[in-house]
Write an enzyme that holds these catalytic residues in place. Sequence first.
Site, PDB file in Angstrom:
ATOM      1  N   HIS A  24       2.251  -3.686  -4.671  1.00  0.00           N
ATOM      2  CA  HIS A  24       2.950  -2.451  -4.274  1.00  0.00           C
ATOM      3  C   HIS A  24       1.911  -1.481  -3.733  1.00  0.00           C
ATOM      4  CE1 HIS A  24       6.169   0.798  -5.385  1.00  0.00           C
ATOM      5  NE2 HIS A  24       5.489   1.125  -4.290  1.00  0.00           N
ATOM      6  N   HIS A  28       1.183   0.653   0.032  1.00  0.00           N
ATOM      7  CA  HIS A  28       1.567   0.995   1.405  1.00  0.00           C
ATOM      8  C   HIS A  28       0.288   1.181   2.214  1.00  0.00           C
ATOM      9  CE1 HIS A  28       5.746   1.835   0.119  1.00  0.00           C
ATOM     10  NE2 HIS A  28       5.148   2.173  -1.017  1.00  0.00           N
ATOM     11  N   HIS A  84      12.147  -0.708  -3.171  1.00  0.00           N
ATOM     12  CA  HIS A  84      11.921   0.391  -4.110  1.00  0.00           C
ATOM     13  C   HIS A  84      13.268   0.742  -4.743  1.00  0.00           C
ATOM     14  CE1 HIS A  84       8.147   0.744  -2.046  1.00  0.00           C
ATOM     15  NE2 HIS A  84       7.814   1.908  -2.568  1.00  0.00           N
ATOM     16  N   GLU A 144      12.842   4.689  -8.848  1.00  0.00           N
ATOM     17  CA  GLU A 144      11.686   5.596  -8.873  1.00  0.00           C
ATOM     18  C   GLU A 144      12.223   7.010  -9.151  1.00  0.00           C
ATOM     19  OE1 GLU A 144       9.693   6.119  -5.108  1.00  0.00           O
ATOM     20  OE2 GLU A 144       7.906   7.006  -6.017  1.00  0.00           O
ATOM     21  N   ASP A 172       0.230   1.905  -5.087  1.00  0.00           N
ATOM     22  CA  ASP A 172       1.233   2.584  -4.256  1.00  0.00           C
ATOM     23  C   ASP A 172       0.586   3.235  -3.023  1.00  0.00           C
ATOM     24  OD1 ASP A 172       3.752   3.385  -3.473  1.00  0.00           O
ATOM     25  OD2 ASP A 172       4.110   4.750  -5.134  1.00  0.00           O
ATOM     26  N   ASP A 173       0.150   4.485  -3.138  1.00  0.00           N
ATOM     27  CA  ASP A 173      -0.493   5.207  -2.022  1.00  0.00           C
ATOM     28  C   ASP A 173      -1.819   5.789  -2.515  1.00  0.00           C
ATOM     29  OD1 ASP A 173       1.751   5.215   0.104  1.00  0.00           O
ATOM     30  OD2 ASP A 173       2.760   5.928  -1.702  1.00  0.00           O
TER      31      ASP A 173
END
Length: 327
Positions: free
Chosen positions: A8, A10, A188, A191, A269-270
Amino acid sequence: MLPLAELHLHVEGTLEADLLVTLARRNDVPLPSYDPAELTARYANFGDLQAFLDVYYANLAVLRTEQDFHDLAAAYVTRAAAAGVRRAEIFCDPQTHLANGVPLEVVFGGLGAALAEARANGLSADLIVCFLRDLGGDAAEELLRQALPFREHFIGVGLDSAEVGWPPALFRRAYEMAAAEGLHRVAHAGEEGGPEYVREALDALGVERIDHGNRALEDADLVARLRDERVPLTVCPLSNVALKGVARIEEHPLPRMLELGLVATLNSDDPAYFGGGIDANVAAVRTSLGLTDDDLATLAANSFEAAFIGETDRARWLAEVAAWRAG
Ligand SMILES: [Zn+2]
């Protein structure tokens, strides 16, 4: 170092402030500041998911050429390999770049070149094309149609961006198209949206994994289903704290997910925006959640169980995890 798969992540969320400044200068794109430290400081307090997305999308205007996309992905895979990642399944958001006037051949050409180099250096890596849910189901189908000529560059589809108000069923036809093409499917869910988003992603989209899934814990029947069907959750602790889904890292539900027998995995994630990569997430759950080496080995084994890889790779990496667990 703990060997694991990052599932996961990005690629657009790996744009560190120093590369952001380099690309802005390279392409003559204005930024609110050219000081990487000041830019990073602005990421310290997002009010919610949308506040983050506003900054995130604005920054992506610096990505213009194949070289830019290459440099973005190459920087991530280098950091990931150094942090113990053996396998990376990397999300990309082509709709964002199309809206910025960047054609798909530039996006896939640049990202694909970086991943080919990563593979040559021993890191297993593939792309998953994500649909921006706030652009709706028709746009998702249109993107998939446009992306199919680049089918050799990606192994699956995902669903990301603003969740609430954009339930999974809107994307049923896009996911049916993806399934017919033999693509993997993830989304997703849970969340910011409630457990019904998770259930709908399973039932309407046929997803093989849930990205995040935190709010599934509010529904005992759903938890039992996720456990019994061994549906992996790609959990992102530092992201959840940064976007205020969890008030403090000490309150993160990851230990509870493991107690419940869920196939939870650890992901960043980011990482450019949420306080660090997979290594920072490992450190956070160890020190602030009290997870033991045994728990970390379980998360790593889960990541290889959940990864879209062949059985030979899976067995090899699970053996590495077992060796790490044994110390
Ligand atoms: Zn995400």
